[in-house]
Scaffold this active site. Structure first.
Site, PDB file in Angstrom:
ATOM      1  N   ASP A 157     -17.579   2.463   3.367  1.00 20.70           N
ATOM      2  CA  ASP A 157     -17.741   1.137   2.756  1.00 20.70           C
ATOM      3  C   ASP A 157     -18.931   1.048   1.804  1.00 20.70           C
ATOM      4  O   ASP A 157     -19.238  -0.034   1.304  1.00 20.70           O
ATOM      5  CB  ASP A 157     -17.952   0.080   3.855  1.00 20.70           C
ATOM      6  CG  ASP A 157     -16.681  -0.204   4.640  1.00 20.70           C
ATOM      7  OD1 ASP A 157     -15.613  -0.279   4.006  1.00 20.70           O
ATOM      8  OD2 ASP A 157     -16.750  -0.340   5.873  1.00 20.70           O
ATOM      9  N   ASP A 210       0.798  -1.234   0.000  1.00 21.33           N
ATOM     10  CA  ASP A 210       0.000   0.000   0.000  1.00 21.33           C
ATOM     11  C   ASP A 210       0.831   1.285   0.000  1.00 21.33           C
ATOM     12  O   ASP A 210       0.591   2.186  -0.787  1.00 21.33           O
ATOM     13  CB  ASP A 210      -0.989  -0.014   1.173  1.00 21.33           C
ATOM     14  CG  ASP A 210      -1.927   1.191   1.146  1.00 21.33           C
ATOM     15  OD1 ASP A 210      -2.401   1.517   0.041  1.00 21.33           O
ATOM     16  OD2 ASP A 210      -2.189   1.803   2.192  1.00 21.33           O
ATOM     17  N   CYS A 261     -19.718   1.747  -1.342  1.00 15.99           N
ATOM     18  CA  CYS A 261     -19.636   1.147  -2.682  1.00 15.99           C
ATOM     19  C   CYS A 261     -19.308  -0.345  -2.628  1.00 15.99           C
ATOM     20  O   CYS A 261     -19.555  -1.077  -3.583  1.00 15.99           O
ATOM     21  CB  CYS A 261     -18.638   1.889  -3.567  1.00 15.99           C
ATOM     22  SG  CYS A 261     -16.934   1.780  -2.998  1.00 15.99           S
ATOM     23  N   SER A 281     -10.878  -5.491 -11.679  1.00 24.00           N
ATOM     24  CA  SER A 281     -11.095  -4.158 -11.119  1.00 24.00           C
ATOM     25  C   SER A 281     -12.541  -3.756 -11.373  1.00 24.00           C
ATOM     26  O   SER A 281     -12.948  -3.582 -12.522  1.00 24.00           O
ATOM     27  CB  SER A 281     -10.121  -3.170 -11.767  1.00 24.00           C
ATOM     28  OG  SER A 281     -10.133  -1.972 -11.051  1.00 24.00           O
TER      29      SER A 281
END
Length: 381
Positions: free
Chosen positions: A241, A134, A243, A152
């Site tokens: 959270d 990250d 979506c 994705s």
């Protein structure tokens, strides 16, 4: 060098050390991502938290000149809190996003990746490996997509067939050449649930996010929160959270594989009023081990004030008045004044008027005016 038997060994070992999913990708330039990042930059859609230049984020050989492959790993985390405490009128609570439940995943992920790197090093003594989680330059999602971890989604999250999008991602760049895995087919189809549900319209179109409008980003900023977003963040003190929760691929997804990621009730869903007066030391002691603490206490306290205003929590008025009068930080004083006006008791309005006589900071005075512009609560003493 034929490395497929080694690849199988690595996959078997990854399961032993608690890696939920592993994939192998080439270390070629991420040309499509490079274009996308350039476009994001032109549109000013970036959050500013991104690390490294566009080249460093899309060219693995800039990070490890001998790079031949990238190994991507995923760890699943829970979506439901067992026995979660309820937010009541007497005790309003805030909420940390699920990605901040339990121990900071950077720590857990790095430990797994370092074990993996050591395992490869033992078998390939002249191997070169670089671990990234990250905070590294490479895009975890682009690597995971290429390595077949998932596709994705329109909400810009990697969606895995097994764990939905509730996974942490990390990678290891290596000079060992591995046969790459096949990418997973995109199966969002015509679904637009995440785009429709986003509280601020941050998902501009499928797969494109304006990070500056995203609540997950906004809750981490340290300045005054722009007015248009204050009613939207609700009781979220860190992250968002929405979506992910509306995504059909996440229906019934709830994995409790790693004890480290289990949420502690009073940390993941903390009482809001006590948050207002935490010292730096108390904040570190209670929240220091979670990923949501990386920006310090200021954004969390600002968001807690907004949440109390959102709830119109009259029990918080005395505490918020004290914050407005005595906190040394203008953003916190100003947000406290706004929150008092939103709650709207006579005592709150009176306190704002009195504090205005002492206040010297221009921005705080603007917030005080905003507070006084709210409708008073009916039947308040």
């Amino acid at each position: 060098m034929h490395t497929d038997p080694l690849k199988q060994e690595i996959i078997a070992y990854s399961k032993q050390i608690g890696i939920d999913k592993i994939g192998f990708a080439s270390a070629d330039v991420f040309t499509e991502l490079k274009e996308r990042l350039r476009r994001q930059q032109e549109l000013d859609y970036q959050s500013g938290f991104e690390k490294g230049s566009i080249e460093e984020r899309t060219e693995p050989t800039r990070l490890l000149p001998e790079a031949k492959s990238i190994i991507s790993i995923a760890l699943a985390y829970p979506t439901r809190m067992k026995g979660a405490p309820r937010s009541t009128k007497e005790e309003r609570r805030g909420l940390f996003a699920r990605a901040s439940w339990g121990v900071d995943y950077h720590v857990v992920m790095r430990e797994r990746l370092e074990k993996l790197a050591a395992f490869i090093q033992e078998r390939v003594p002249d191997g070169k490996n670089k671990v990234m989680v990250d905070t590294g330059e490479l895009s975890d999602r682009a690597v995971a997509e290429r390595a077949g971890i998932g596709f994705s989604g329109k909400n810009t999250s990697i969606i895995t067939p097994e764990f939905g999008s509730f996974v942490y991602l990390g990678e290891l760049i290596t000079n060992v050449p591995f046969t790459p895995d096949e990418p997973v087919d995109d199966s969002c189809g015509s679904c637009t649930k995440c785009i429709d549900a986003c509280p601020t319209g941050a998902i501009v179109q499928g797969g494109q996010l304006n990070a500056k409008r995203c609540i997950a980003f906004l809750t981490q900023t340290k300045d005054f929160l722009p007015d248009e977003f204050r009613s939207k963040i609700g009781n979220r003190v860190y992250g968002c959270d929405t979506c992910q929760m509306v995504c059909p691929k996440n229906l019934k997804v709830d994995f409790h594989i790693h004890p480290e990621f289990e949420p502690e009730h009073e940390v993941a869903k903390p009482k809001l009023i006590p948050m207002l007066k935490l010292s730096n030391r108390e904040f570190k002691q209670t929240f220091g081990h979670i990923s949501g603490s990386w920006r310090g206490k200021k954004p969390i306290q600002r968001n807690s004030l907004i949440a109390l205003g959102h709830y119109k929590d009259t029990t918080a008025v005395a505490d918020i008045i004290e914050v407005m009068k005595s906190d040394p930080r203008p953003v916190i004083r100003g947000t406290a004044a706004w929150s008092l006006g939103k709650i709207g008791t006579k005592e709150a309005f009176q306190a704002i008027k009195e504090a205005m006589l002492e206040e010297e900071d221009e921005q705080v005075l603007v917030e005080m005016e905003k507070g006084l512009a709210f409708e008073p609560l009916k039947d308040t003493d």
